[in-house]
Every structure is written in structure tokens, then in C-alpha cells.
Enzyme design. Structure first.
Site, short mmCIF file in Angstrom:
data_model
loop_
_atom_site.label_atom_id
_atom_site.label_comp_id
_atom_site.label_asym_id
_atom_site.label_seq_id
_atom_site.Cartn_x
_atom_site.Cartn_y
_atom_site.Cartn_z
N GLU A 65 -4.91 -1.41 0.27
CA GLU A 65 -4.26 -0.18 -0.20
C GLU A 65 -3.82 -0.32 -1.66
OE1 GLU A 65 -1.82 2.36 2.04
OE2 GLU A 65 -2.45 1.59 3.98
N HIS A 323 4.49 -2.74 4.71
CA HIS A 323 4.09 -3.94 5.45
C HIS A 323 4.73 -5.15 4.80
CE1 HIS A 323 0.42 -2.53 7.88
NE2 HIS A 323 0.84 -1.45 7.24
#
Length: 534
Positions: A65, A323
């Protein structure tokens, strides 16, 4: 690896063997969506800085990402002195968001798109448009070849029956083939990234069996539970279970009405482990593994005043991403040199001119001990999925294909029906020329029919046709693979692996696996509803 921002596991680091290669490896989903991710520039700059100042230095870094190329240029400017080699991988319409950095030379790279990768109709989710796949990099490390496979599998978005489960399963199969090939070539595979799966899932089982690799966390802590229980604390989940996502200690998971990070001793049953580093136990050994990047960063007061938003504590703290990272210390043992003379008995080589007699024992001067060519190869058979698991994959593919064939049929039917209706509407306009209001309405209706029919025709002919062919190819691969497994079972060669519950050693039934998949899907829907999370 010792980092001030890392949560340290309770177990001590294993000592490396003499003459072995030690690699410090880092993987993180950075949540760097342009226009959508909050404080993207500030967070990604801080991630880059922490990578650059880590002690000891990282040898290999895999990021997911990391969508914006300008952010990659910032990353390279900050880290190029410690990680001189890097690659930003391009794919899809919007880019795959995958980056690999290395302290050692990258001698080859490639981007392999997943053949099954979401749908263009789900444009608000974005998976199809970013062209998800496997970013591979061949890295030469002191004469050895390390193959890095950085990826981000399709996310589950739906509670109950996940319509994307077949796509994620096919993606796991695709990357497992790549890792299996690397092992069979004698290369050292590393599978890193956000796999959007829990340890008890079908996808995890496919990768750790067909890929000939192991979950590094389970290699170090083989009795780790597959998911947290309701009684476990947030700190326990991170330190002991390797939780990387949806932790209540991550500011992006704070309730909107309570901008305060909870106590590490608070119960955290919704957290899960989605991020992994897979390694080959034939070629390498895990010395240490931990969850990192748990320490939030502090935003400047000007930034907070300018961009107040959810995810920031009252003190201006924000987690680096939604995350946490996975940080691994991996040992690569040296390749033993094959001996010139083997010291076993060679009773059948009496007539061979290369055989000599030493103290009454016959030895072949030219025979090499091939079983020692690869470090750690002894005792490692070729692993195969069980027939039960293969049947489960085939049934999953069959149900999904049946659904997609029905959708293909009605989209194509809509297209041809639209052509007929469009012709009829134009004829009607001709006969209603004396009534301008009616003619206008008919033209507007014709425009709507033309647009919807064209869209469904394009989706049906192009996307649905391509997806159905990819499903056929996937199904044929599994059928051929099933024949191989059946032959291995009849021959008694190879090792057929049943399903194991999160490394605990017990067989996992299909119903329990489906329950685990649905648990993951339900949690993802609760957290990500209304937000595009490729």
C-alpha cells in the site's frame, strides 16, 4: 533485531551458526492511499525515517500500500544510504502499491498480476483497478540467490459467504507456485506482505504446503494459537500471537468518541494476524521474529490544527499505519562442500576404474554426496495438499464459477436486448415527431438503454469472459495437481499434508476452517465498511 519501536517477544533470540548469513527483514502495510489515507505524507515520511535509523540495519524491506510514486521518491532519498537498491512496482490502472528495498544488489525483478483479482464493478473497493499481484525481486546475497515475493492479497469485504474467497484462494495458489519453484531451483524464497488471511484459513494452508515454505512466526513459536480468545490482552496478542491488524493499541482502531489509546492490558478479542513472512525451512532458520512499529508518532501542532480527524489521540499521537510491521531475523546456513571421496561402502563398484581400496574398504573417487548439496535438505520431502483439501478447493471454484456464469449470461442477454430496444425506440421517435415532449422522453430512454447495455456488454464480453477463462485454467491446474497427489499416494512417495489448526498440531475440520474464514470476513466488514481498502 533491536528497535526502539518494536514490541519484543518474550523468547530470546536464537544464536546464529558460524559462517552463516544473517538477514534482518522488515514488512509493513503502510496504508498510503492517495486522497483517502489520513496524514499519508507525514506517516510515510516517519516510516521511511525509522527504516533508515533502525539498529541493526535492515537487509531487505517489503512495503505494501505504498501507492504514490512521489512518496517512494521520498522513501529513497531518506533510505538510499543504508538500502541502496530499491524497486517500485507498476501494475494495473492505479498501481500495485508494492515496494522492495535491499542492502544487497537486486539482480532481477518482475511483476506478476493475479489472474483472479476482484471485479471492476466494485470500483469503490479498488482491488481490480490497482492490479494486485506478486512483486518479485532476485537479490544476490554473498553468492546466494534470495527470491523475494512481496504481495497484498484480496481483502474480504462481506460477512457470511465471502464472494471473494475464491479469488483469494486462487491468489494463494499462484504465489505458492512461485515460492515452490524458487525452492526447487535451490534459491532462498521469502514471501512477505499483507495476505488478508488468518493462520487457520485455506489460503494459509495452501501456501505453507504447496509453496514448500513455513510461516516464520510458527517456525519460532509452533504452539501459537490461530486467533486471540476473548480473555487475551492487547499486549499478549501482539507479543505472543503476532497480531498485526485491528489491534486496539492502533490509533486507527480507536472509537471515534474516545480518542485515547487503551491500556495494553485491556482485552482485545477482535485483533488478528494478517501479515506474514514465509521462509523455506530447507534453506533457512528463524532466529527471531516480532511485531514492530507499534509506537505511534507525534504530529506537529500545525498539522493537527489543519487536519483534525479520527485516528489521532488528544495528545496528537497517531499510529504509523493501520497495520503493525513484521520483523524477522533469518539465518541462511552455508552450503556444505560435497566431498571428493564418499566414505560409504561401494560393493557394486568393483569394476569401476575410479574405485580405490583403502584399508579393505572400497570408495569411489568421483562420486559426490548429493544429499548434502542443500543445507537442511535432509528429512524434507516434497509436500502436497491432501485430497480433502483439493476437493474443498474444487468445490469452492465450482460454486463461484456457477455464479459467474449466470452473471455472464444475464449481462450478455441485457446487451443484446438493449440493441433491440434501442432500435425500437429510434423507430418510435420517428413516428412521434409531431409530439416533441414524447420524442424527448423516448430519446432520453434510448440514451439510458444504450449506456447500461454498453456497460453490461463490455463487462460481460471483456471482464466476465476473461474471469471465466481464468477460473477454467485454475480448475484445470487443480485437476492435474489432484492426479499427481493420487499417484504419489499410490506410490507412497512425497508427503500429503492435512489441515492443521494454527500450528497447534490438531487437524482442522472444514467446518472449523469455514467458521474461521467467516470470523475474519465479519470483523473486516465491521471495521472497513464504507472505506475503500484494496
Amino acid at each position: 533485531m533491536s528497535h526502539p519501536t518494536s514490541t519484543t517477544s518474550s523468547s530470546a533470540t536464537t544464536t546464529a551458526s558460524p559462517n552463516s548469513i544473517t538477514l534482518n527483514i522488515f514488512s509493513l502495510n503502510c496504508w498510503g492511499l492517495k486522497y483517502i489515507s489520513k496524514y499519508r505524507h507525514e506517516r510515510l515520511t516517519e516510516i521511511s525515517r525509522r527504516i533508515a535509523v533502525a539498529t541493526p540495519l535492515y537487509d531487505i524491506v517489503a512495503l505494501q500500500e505504498f501507492w504514490v510514486y512521489e512518496d517512494y521518491l521520498t522513501l529513497r532519498s531518506i533510505t538510499q544510504n543504508v538500502l541502496p537498491y530499491g524497486k517500485f512496482f507498476h501494475s494495473g490502472v492505479l498501481g500495485g502499491g508494492l515496494v522492495v528495498l535491499s542492502r544487497y544488489p537486486i539482480v532481477g525483478s518482475g511483476m506478476s498480476g493475479y489472474t483472479l483479482n476482484g471485479r471492476p464493478t466494485a470500483f469503490w473497493r479498488g482491488d481490480w483497478y490497482v492490479g494486485k499481484g506478486v512483486a518479485s525481486a532476485m537479490i544476490e546475497v554473498e553468492g546466494r540467490v534470495v527470491e523475494v515475493f512481496n504481495t497484498h492479497l484480496h481483502a474480504p469485504y462481506e460477512a457470511g459467504d465471502d464472494s471473494y474467497l475464491c479469488h483469494r484462494t486462487a491468489q494463494a495458489w499462484q504465489i505458492s507456485k512461485m515460492m515452490r519453484s524458487a525452492v526447487q531451483k535451490g534459491h532462498i524464497p521469502l514471501g512477505l506482505g499483507d495476505f488478508n488471511m488468518i493462520p487457520s484459513s485455506l489460503a494459509h494452508h495452501i501456501i505453507t504446503t504447496h509453496g514448500l515454505v513455513s510461516d516464520s512466526w510458527l517456525s519460532k513459536y509452533p504452539t501459537t494459537a490461530a486467533s486471540p480468545s476473548a480473555s487475551r490482552t492487547a499486549s499478549y496478542n501482539i507479543e505472543t500471537l503476532g497480531i498485526t491488524c485491528d489491534s486496539m493499541l492502533n490509533t486507527w482502531r480507536m472509537p471515534r468518541n474516545s480518542p485515547t489509546i487503551p491500556s495494553p492490558e485491556a482485552k482485545d478479542p477482535r485483533a488478528k494476524r494478517l501479515d506474514y513472512i514465509f521462509h523455506s525451512p530447507r534453506m533457512s532458520r528463524v532466529l527471531d521474529i516480532r511485531v514492530g512499529c507499534t509506537e505511534p508518532m507525534k504530529l506537529g501542532p500545525g498539522v493537527r490544527a489543519k487536519k483534525p480527524s479520527h485516528g489521532v489521540t488528544k495528545d496528537g499521537l497517531v499510529s504509523l499505519s493501520d497495520h503493525f510491521s513484521v520483523e524477522l531475523v533469518l539465518e541462511i546456513p552455508p552450503l556444505p562442500q560435497p566431498p571428493l571421496i564418499t566414505f560409504g561402502d561401494d560393493e557394486n563398484d568393483d569394476d569401476d576404474e575410479n574405485v580405490v581400496d583403502v584399508n579393505g574398504k572400497k570408495h569411489n573417487l568421483l562420486r559426490s554426496n548429493n544429499k548434502n548439496l542443500h543445507a537442511g535438505d535432509e528429512g524434507h520431502e516434497e509436500k502436497y495438499l491432501s485430497l480433502e483439501t483439493i476437493t474443498e478447493i474444487q468445490e469452492l471454484s465450482r460454486r463461484y464459477t456457477q455464479r459467474e456464469e449466470w452473471e455472464y449470461t444475464w449481462r450478455i442477454a441485457h446487451f443484446w436486448a438493449s440493441v433491440l430496444v434501442l432500435v425500437g425506440l429510434h423507430v418510435a421517435v420517428w413516428w412521434t415527431g409531431a409530439y416533441p415532449g414524447v420524442a424527448f422522453l423516448l430519446l432520453f430512454l434510448a440514451w439510458a438503454v444504450a449506456v447500461t447495455g454498453t456497460i453490461n456488454g463490455l463487462i460481460g464480453f471483456l471482464f466476465m469472459g476473461s474471469e471465466l477463462n481464468a477460473l477454467k485454467e485454475f480448475d484445470e491446474e487443480i485437476r492435474f495437481y489432484k492426479r499427481i497427489v493420487e499417484r504419489k499416494l499410490s506410490d507412497g512417495t512425497g508427503s500429503v499434508m492435512g489441515r492443521v489448526n494454527g500450528g497447534m498440531g490438531g487437524r482442522l475440520s472444514t467446518s472449523r476452517r469455514i467458521e474461521g474464514e467467516r470470523e475474519l470476513e465479519a470483523r473486516s466488514v465491521e471495521i472497513d465498511q464504507g472505506v475503500m481498502r484494496p
